[in-house]
Design a protein around this motif. Structure first.
Motif, PDB file in Angstrom:
ATOM      1  N   VAL A   1     -18.989  -1.407 -18.013  1.00 53.37           N
ATOM      2  CA  VAL A   1     -19.505  -1.303 -16.966  1.00 53.37           C
ATOM      3  C   VAL A   1     -18.404  -1.154 -15.484  1.00 53.37           C
ATOM      4  CG1 VAL A   1     -21.731  -1.339 -17.390  1.00 53.37           C
ATOM      5  CG2 VAL A   1     -20.692  -3.124 -16.366  1.00 53.37           C
ATOM      6  N   ILE A   2     -17.503  -1.901 -15.363  1.00 52.49           N
ATOM      7  CA  ILE A   2     -16.296  -2.221 -14.496  1.00 52.49           C
ATOM      8  C   ILE A   2     -15.727  -1.368 -14.273  1.00 52.49           C
ATOM      9  CG2 ILE A   2     -13.991  -2.700 -15.966  1.00 52.49           C
ATOM     10  CD1 ILE A   2     -13.379  -5.054 -13.838  1.00 52.49           C
ATOM     11  N   SER A   3     -15.216  -0.724 -12.937  1.00 50.87           N
ATOM     12  CA  SER A   3     -14.459   0.461 -12.181  1.00 50.87           C
ATOM     13  C   SER A   3     -13.852  -0.211 -11.575  1.00 50.87           C
ATOM     14  CB  SER A   3     -15.398   0.777 -11.917  1.00 50.87           C
ATOM     15  OG  SER A   3     -16.103   0.175 -10.492  1.00 50.87           O
ATOM     16  N   SER A   4     -12.782   0.728 -10.176  1.00 50.38           N
ATOM     17  CA  SER A   4     -12.005   0.174  -9.469  1.00 50.38           C
ATOM     18  C   SER A   4     -12.678  -0.626  -8.395  1.00 50.38           C
ATOM     19  CB  SER A   4     -11.273   1.151  -8.956  1.00 50.38           C
ATOM     20  OG  SER A   4     -12.359   2.193  -8.056  1.00 50.38           O
ATOM     21  N   HIS A   5     -14.179  -0.441  -8.223  1.00 51.78           N
ATOM     22  CA  HIS A   5     -14.653  -1.266  -6.865  1.00 51.78           C
ATOM     23  C   HIS A   5     -15.073  -2.626  -6.739  1.00 51.78           C
ATOM     24  CE1 HIS A   5     -16.438  -1.123  -3.417  1.00 51.78           C
ATOM     25  NE2 HIS A   5     -17.349  -1.596  -3.361  1.00 51.78           N
ATOM     26  N   ALA A   6     -14.855  -2.991  -8.381  1.00 45.97           N
ATOM     27  CA  ALA A   6     -14.723  -4.586  -9.034  1.00 45.97           C
ATOM     28  C   ALA A   6     -13.579  -5.399  -8.407  1.00 45.97           C
ATOM     29  CB  ALA A   6     -15.254  -4.937 -10.476  1.00 45.97           C
ATOM     30  N   ALA A   7     -12.820  -4.248  -7.997  1.00 45.41           N
ATOM     31  CA  ALA A   7     -11.429  -5.370  -7.799  1.00 45.41           C
ATOM     32  C   ALA A   7     -11.674  -5.569  -6.245  1.00 45.41           C
ATOM     33  CB  ALA A   7     -10.586  -4.490  -7.728  1.00 45.41           C
ATOM     34  N   ARG A   8     -12.501  -5.450  -5.550  1.00 49.82           N
ATOM     35  CA  ARG A   8     -13.338  -5.219  -4.430  1.00 49.82           C
ATOM     36  C   ARG A   8     -13.437  -6.207  -4.487  1.00 49.82           C
ATOM     37  NH1 ARG A   8     -12.644  -3.679   1.027  1.00 49.82           N
ATOM     38  NH2 ARG A   8     -14.364  -3.515   2.409  1.00 49.82           N
ATOM     39  N   ARG A   9     -14.830  -6.439  -5.061  1.00 48.95           N
ATOM     40  CA  ARG A   9     -15.358  -7.631  -5.246  1.00 48.95           C
ATOM     41  C   ARG A   9     -15.264  -8.531  -5.929  1.00 48.95           C
ATOM     42  NH1 ARG A   9     -19.375  -3.661  -7.789  1.00 48.95           N
ATOM     43  NH2 ARG A   9     -19.278  -4.655  -9.418  1.00 48.95           N
ATOM     44  N   THR A  10     -14.278  -8.747  -6.438  1.00 47.76           N
ATOM     45  CA  THR A  10     -13.075  -9.674  -6.548  1.00 47.76           C
ATOM     46  C   THR A  10     -12.518 -10.643  -5.995  1.00 47.76           C
ATOM     47  OG1 THR A  10     -12.699  -8.922  -9.261  1.00 47.76           O
ATOM     48  CG2 THR A  10     -11.693 -10.497  -8.227  1.00 47.76           C
ATOM     49  N   PHE A  11     -11.913  -9.510  -5.193  1.00 49.12           N
ATOM     50  CA  PHE A  11     -10.803  -9.778  -3.917  1.00 49.12           C
ATOM     51  C   PHE A  11     -12.042 -11.286  -2.895  1.00 49.12           C
ATOM     52  CE2 PHE A  11      -9.949  -9.184   0.837  1.00 49.12           C
ATOM     53  CZ  PHE A  11      -8.704  -9.982   0.630  1.00 49.12           C
ATOM     54  N   VAL A  12     -13.260 -10.110  -2.631  1.00 46.02           N
ATOM     55  CA  VAL A  12     -14.101 -10.818  -1.273  1.00 46.02           C
ATOM     56  C   VAL A  12     -14.847 -12.746  -2.406  1.00 46.02           C
ATOM     57  CG1 VAL A  12     -16.061 -10.743  -0.400  1.00 46.02           C
ATOM     58  CG2 VAL A  12     -14.747  -8.550  -0.252  1.00 46.02           C
ATOM     59  N   GLY A  13     -14.962 -12.105  -3.244  1.00 52.55           N
ATOM     60  CA  GLY A  13     -15.699 -13.483  -4.165  1.00 52.55           C
ATOM     61  C   GLY A  13     -14.510 -14.378  -4.635  1.00 52.55           C
ATOM     62  N   ALA A  14     -13.611 -13.822  -4.490  1.00 51.65           N
ATOM     63  CA  ALA A  14     -12.217 -15.065  -4.538  1.00 51.65           C
ATOM     64  C   ALA A  14     -12.031 -15.609  -3.029  1.00 51.65           C
ATOM     65  CB  ALA A  14     -11.487 -15.151  -4.940  1.00 51.65           C
TER      66      ALA A  14
ATOM     67  N   ILE B   1      -1.673  -2.263 -10.964  1.00 47.31           N
ATOM     68  CA  ILE B   1      -2.435  -1.653 -10.363  1.00 47.31           C
ATOM     69  C   ILE B   1      -3.891  -2.193  -9.825  1.00 47.31           C
ATOM     70  CG2 ILE B   1      -3.430   0.881  -8.781  1.00 47.31           C
ATOM     71  CD1 ILE B   1      -1.337   2.131 -10.518  1.00 47.31           C
ATOM     72  N   PHE B   2      -4.712  -2.209 -10.976  1.00 49.71           N
ATOM     73  CA  PHE B   2      -5.519  -2.818 -11.374  1.00 49.71           C
ATOM     74  C   PHE B   2      -5.556  -3.917 -10.596  1.00 49.71           C
ATOM     75  CE2 PHE B   2      -9.840  -5.134 -12.987  1.00 49.71           C
ATOM     76  CZ  PHE B   2     -10.521  -4.816 -12.331  1.00 49.71           C
ATOM     77  N   THR B   3      -4.481  -5.005 -11.387  1.00 52.43           N
ATOM     78  CA  THR B   3      -4.344  -6.797 -10.332  1.00 52.43           C
ATOM     79  C   THR B   3      -4.073  -6.170  -8.721  1.00 52.43           C
ATOM     80  OG1 THR B   3      -3.200  -7.035 -12.440  1.00 52.43           O
ATOM     81  CG2 THR B   3      -2.617  -8.494 -10.961  1.00 52.43           C
ATOM     82  N   PHE B   4      -3.144  -5.249  -8.644  1.00 54.15           N
ATOM     83  CA  PHE B   4      -3.168  -5.576  -7.095  1.00 54.15           C
ATOM     84  C   PHE B   4      -4.049  -5.628  -6.385  1.00 54.15           C
ATOM     85  CE2 PHE B   4      -2.109  -3.297  -3.103  1.00 54.15           C
ATOM     86  CZ  PHE B   4      -0.186  -4.332  -2.948  1.00 54.15           C
ATOM     87  N   GLN B   5      -4.611  -4.292  -6.738  1.00 54.42           N
ATOM     88  CA  GLN B   5      -6.078  -4.378  -5.868  1.00 54.42           C
ATOM     89  C   GLN B   5      -7.145  -5.529  -6.015  1.00 54.42           C
ATOM     90  OE1 GLN B   5      -8.380  -0.812  -7.672  1.00 54.42           O
ATOM     91  NE2 GLN B   5      -9.240  -0.751  -5.494  1.00 54.42           N
ATOM     92  N   CYS B   6      -7.678  -6.190  -7.156  1.00 51.60           N
ATOM     93  CA  CYS B   6      -8.127  -7.411  -6.755  1.00 51.60           C
ATOM     94  C   CYS B   6      -7.744  -8.376  -6.374  1.00 51.60           C
ATOM     95  CB  CYS B   6      -7.973  -8.009  -7.916  1.00 51.60           C
ATOM     96  SG  CYS B   6      -9.178  -7.377  -9.349  1.00 51.60           S
ATOM     97  N   LEU B   7      -6.679  -8.076  -5.940  1.00 48.09           N
ATOM     98  CA  LEU B   7      -5.545  -9.061  -5.197  1.00 48.09           C
ATOM     99  C   LEU B   7      -5.593  -8.689  -3.291  1.00 48.09           C
ATOM    100  CD1 LEU B   7      -2.346  -9.761  -6.922  1.00 48.09           C
ATOM    101  CD2 LEU B   7      -4.145 -11.742  -6.438  1.00 48.09           C
ATOM    102  N   VAL B   8      -5.958  -7.379  -3.512  1.00 48.37           N
ATOM    103  CA  VAL B   8      -6.108  -7.311  -1.904  1.00 48.37           C
ATOM    104  C   VAL B   8      -6.797  -6.660  -1.139  1.00 48.37           C
ATOM    105  CG1 VAL B   8      -3.179  -6.391  -1.489  1.00 48.37           C
ATOM    106  CG2 VAL B   8      -4.948  -5.375  -1.889  1.00 48.37           C
ATOM    107  N   GLY B   9      -8.047  -5.805  -2.429  1.00 50.29           N
ATOM    108  CA  GLY B   9      -8.969  -6.591  -1.738  1.00 50.29           C
ATOM    109  C   GLY B   9      -8.909  -4.097  -1.045  1.00 50.29           C
TER     110      GLY B   9
ATOM    111  N   ARG C   1     -10.286  -0.442  -0.495  1.00 50.03           N
ATOM    112  CA  ARG C   1     -11.047   0.552  -1.911  1.00 50.03           C
ATOM    113  C   ARG C   1     -10.289   1.425  -2.586  1.00 50.03           C
ATOM    114  NH1 ARG C   1     -13.829   0.239   2.648  1.00 50.03           N
ATOM    115  NH2 ARG C   1     -16.076  -0.568   2.945  1.00 50.03           N
ATOM    116  N   VAL C   2      -9.995   2.203  -3.328  1.00 49.92           N
ATOM    117  CA  VAL C   2      -8.909   2.930  -3.627  1.00 49.92           C
ATOM    118  C   VAL C   2      -9.326   4.232  -3.108  1.00 49.92           C
ATOM    119  CG1 VAL C   2     -11.034   4.957  -5.675  1.00 49.92           C
ATOM    120  CG2 VAL C   2      -8.965   3.870  -6.623  1.00 49.92           C
ATOM    121  N   SER C   3      -9.583   4.652  -2.148  1.00 54.01           N
ATOM    122  CA  SER C   3      -9.361   5.678  -1.872  1.00 54.01           C
ATOM    123  C   SER C   3      -8.627   4.767  -0.864  1.00 54.01           C
ATOM    124  CB  SER C   3     -10.895   5.873  -0.746  1.00 54.01           C
ATOM    125  OG  SER C   3     -11.589   5.531   0.039  1.00 54.01           O
ATOM    126  N   ASP C   4      -8.250   4.126  -0.047  1.00 49.68           N
ATOM    127  CA  ASP C   4      -7.499   3.342   0.759  1.00 49.68           C
ATOM    128  C   ASP C   4      -6.048   2.856  -0.308  1.00 49.68           C
ATOM    129  OD1 ASP C   4      -9.164   3.529   3.039  1.00 49.68           O
ATOM    130  OD2 ASP C   4     -10.154   1.837   3.089  1.00 49.68           O
TER     131      ASP C   4
END
Length: 463
Positions: free
Chosen positions: A408-421, A293-301, A303-306
């Motif tokens: 300190v990592i949380s689900s929101h880091a996946a969104r930053r990872t997506f945008v940063g990449a 799930i975290f990998t998928f979130q990193c690939l689509v960016g 928020r966890v609420s969505d």
């Protein structure tokens, strides 16, 4: 919540007693009761005292005047109970149902045309409820707004209790001044210290919330500058609404600077770290699911609420399409995020459509609670040995500290990872925003990436 029926224990000349409603609900380990008169009478033998319900007549009961009277009132009571249950379910915060809540609900139902005192002014808390109940926002936004409303109530009570010259102080939308708002800002900045220094004062304050925003328990915690800014921003938004709706002509924020949020330099996972995490075997199936799930979130960016609302219907021709909820919450123009799925993301979608992995609730993935998800992400990074230090701003001191990323990592880091990449590949925020759900010109997107030295060098070469 359970609605019970009891009699008033007073029997009139006709052998009838007034129906009392008893609402019983459990808050933690404590049982809280509320009672309200209904002015509806029933024959005393209609009350089932043991079961706290109404005894209804059998179908073949002779329809005498007394029976007709009781049947009519039994229906009234049943309708009233249904109304009470509906009003409770409509509450944004169940803890509002205490004090005179039940009596007010019953009175409003029984006297819908009751002449109200038109000269009675709505207090700030009634207006705040009108504001938040009239907006199509998330439960998270509503909770934060009510936290602000209760902090205003505590400030109001604190001023009355500690300033001899302001014993009648009211946070009135028509008369509140810029100085009062500055006083509120100073109060919420220092509230935790005041709470520790004056426990008796705050014991009274915490037990005396206005009925409109009453809550069973409220924790007072130390706030950093970002938390203070968010409360001020919510209060300012409320005053803008009150002016737009003609509730007041007073706008005390005209000359007030509420500041801005401060952030450390954005950090996120490098693509190599993201891929390492995706390929690292997990010791349990539960952690494997959360890793996926975290990998998928990193690939689509998203928020966890969505993310937790996504189903297979959100994917069309290999493109993930959804409406970011937070954009609507903040009153920004509605937009649709469109993210083409890369092969790894599509592979995960396909995996979780198989019988072994499929979510039994029809969601794209078998999600767990946000808190458990964040805990799992920290474990996953530890197992994958992704432990480099990152700069983190201490929310209380404002100082920048170096902390291992896996702590300190949380689900929101996946969104930053997506945008940063994405930014490493294309420095066009309009393109990135179309996929991340940021509106055109959004300043928030700048908090999701940092411009790397390599990008700067390549830019200079183009001069």
């Amino acid at each position: 919540m359970k609605v019970l029926i009891i009699n008033s224990k007073k029997v009139n000349a006709q052998g009838r007693s007034n129906v009392l409603l008893l609402v019983r609900r459990r808050i933690g380990s404590k049982v809280v009761d509320m009672r309200a008169k209904t002015n509806i009478d029933l024959d005393i033998d209609r009350f089932d005292i043991a079961g706290k319900t109404i005894k209804e007549y059998s179908k073949n009961k002779v329809n005498t005047p007394d029976v007709r009277y009781n049947k009519k009132n039994i229906e009234k009571v049943k309708d009233l109970i249904l109304h009470v249950e509906n009003e409770f379910n409509a509450l944004q915060d169940p803890d509002q149902a205490q004090g005179k809540w039940l009596a007010n609900v019953v009175d409003a139902y029984l006297h819908p045309n009751k002449e109200e005192d038109k000269t009675e002014k709505e207090n700030v808390y009634s207006l705040m409820l009108q504001f938040i109940n009239g907006k199509n926002v998330s439960i998270y936004y509503k909770k934060n707004f009510l936290v602000m409303a209760r902090s205003v109530a505590r400030y109001e009570m604190y001023v009355r209790m500690t300033d001899k010259t302001k014993k009648a102080f009211v946070f009135d939308v028509d008369t509140i001044s810029a100085d009062d708002v500055e006083g509120y800002k100073d109060y919420i900045t220092n509230e935790y210290d005041l709470y520790l220094e004056q426990p008796k004062t705050f014991a009274k304050i915490l037990a005396s919330y206005p009925t409109e925003i009453a809550i069973n328990r409220e924790r007072i915690e130390r706030r950093g500058s970002n938390a203070v800014f968010k409360l001020m921003k919510l209060l300012k938004t409320f005053f803008k609404w009150a002016n737009e709706k003609g509730k007041t002509n007073n706008y005390p924020f005209t000359k007030i600077e509420i500041g801005k949020e401060s952030y450390a330099e954005p950090w996120y996972l490098e693509v190599e770290e993201r891929d390492l995490i995706a390929d690292t075997p997990m010791p349990t199936k539960a952690l494997e699911v959360q890793r996926d799930i975290f990998t998928f979130q990193c690939l689509v960016g998203c928020r966890v609420s969505d993310l937790t609302k996504l189903t297979l219907s959100n994917i069309h021709n290999g493109i993930l399409i959804y409406v970011p909820h937070k954009t609507k919450d903040e009153g920004e123009q509605a937009l649709i995020a469109r993210v083409p799925l890369n092969p790894k993301a599509q592979e995960l979608v396909d995996k979780y459509q198989t019988e072994e992995w499929k979510d039994n609730k029809g969601r794209l993935f078998p999600f767990i609670s946000d808190q458990k998800y964040n805990e799992a992400i920290k474990k996953i990074l530890t197992i994958a040995n992704v432990t480099r230090n990152v700069d983190v701003r201490n929310s209380l001191t404002g100082e920048i500290e170096k902390v291992p990323i896996n702590q300190v990592i949380s689900s929101h880091a996946a969104r930053r990872t997506f945008v940063g990449a994405l930014y490493d590949k294309v420095q066009d925020t309009s393109v990135i925003g179309a996929m991340s759900g940021h509106t055109q010109g959004s300043k928030a997107i700048n908090r999701y990436y940092k411009i790397k030295d390599d990008v700067l060098r390549e830019t200079i070469k183009k001069l």
